[in-house]
Design an enzyme around this catalytic site. Structure first.
Site, PDB file in Angstrom:
ATOM      1  N   HIS A  67       0.838  -1.200   0.000  1.00 54.18           N
ATOM      2  CA  HIS A  67       0.000   0.000   0.000  1.00 54.18           C
ATOM      3  C   HIS A  67       0.874   1.252   0.000  1.00 54.18           C
ATOM      4  CE1 HIS A  67      -3.599   2.384   1.338  1.00 54.18           C
ATOM      5  NE2 HIS A  67      -2.631   3.167   1.767  1.00 54.18           N
ATOM      6  N   GLU A  68       1.855   1.286   0.889  1.00 50.28           N
ATOM      7  CA  GLU A  68       2.738   2.457   0.973  1.00 50.28           C
ATOM      8  C   GLU A  68       3.618   2.581  -0.274  1.00 50.28           C
ATOM      9  OE1 GLU A  68       1.991   4.553   3.203  1.00 50.28           O
ATOM     10  OE2 GLU A  68       0.693   3.140   4.246  1.00 50.28           O
ATOM     11  N   HIS A  71       1.752   4.410  -2.990  1.00 51.00           N
ATOM     12  CA  HIS A  71       1.890   5.860  -2.826  1.00 51.00           C
ATOM     13  C   HIS A  71       3.245   6.322  -3.360  1.00 51.00           C
ATOM     14  CE1 HIS A  71      -1.701   6.597  -0.448  1.00 51.00           C
ATOM     15  NE2 HIS A  71      -1.361   5.692   0.447  1.00 51.00           N
TER      16      HIS A  71
END
Length: 153
Positions: A67-68, A71
């Site tokens: 998820h990170e 980004h």
């Protein structure tokens, strides 16, 4: 697991799932309480909550790292890196990252503030509940345009 092992793990996940190397710092942050991890746009570093690893294991933390990294990679390429962006949602689904992290046991959920104030119309009796104090002189009743009076619940 320490920060050095986390760094190696994040670099491996980045190469395996995204095909692009992770060239910044990844570290644990024990002060994180309500989130599994975070990405810093200025430094491009990633922080991971160590309590997620202790509670849910490596499989769940790998999804948080993905998820990170979504980004991270989208931000560096100038594409939509926010949660609401379709590019972010598509990439997250493609790499099988988690949309939300699981809540940690023992963390109390925040309760919304109960209504503490009540505005009452002096003409028709209509009541308006408010969480914050407001100046009744600045408002009128939406139903009959009557004068409002402030009271506590």
């Amino acid at each position: 697991m320490d920060d050095k092992q986390l760094q190696i793990w994040v670099e491996e996940i980045s190469l395996r799932s995204f095909g692009v190397p992770f060239r910044h710092r990844a570290r644990f942050n024990g002060r994180l309480r309500t989130t599994g991890g975070r990405y810093f746009m200025k430094s491009h570093d990633i922080e991971i909550n160590p309590a997620q690893l202790e509670t849910y294991g490596t499989e769940e933390v790998e999804k948080i790292i993905k998820h990170e990294l979504c980004h991270y990679h989208l931000h560096l390429t100038g594409r939509g890196y926010r949660h609401r962006d379709p590019e972010f949602k598509a990439l997250l689904q493609k790499v099988d990252g988690s949309r939300y992290c699981q809540s940690l046991p023992g963390q109390a959920r925040r309760k919304p503030l109960p209504y503490r104030f009540k505005l009452v119309c002096s003409d028709c009796g209509m009541e308006y509940l408010r969480k914050r104090r407001v100046d009744p002189k600045r408002y009128r009743c939406g139903k009959c345009k009557g004068v409002l009076k402030l009271g506590n619940l």
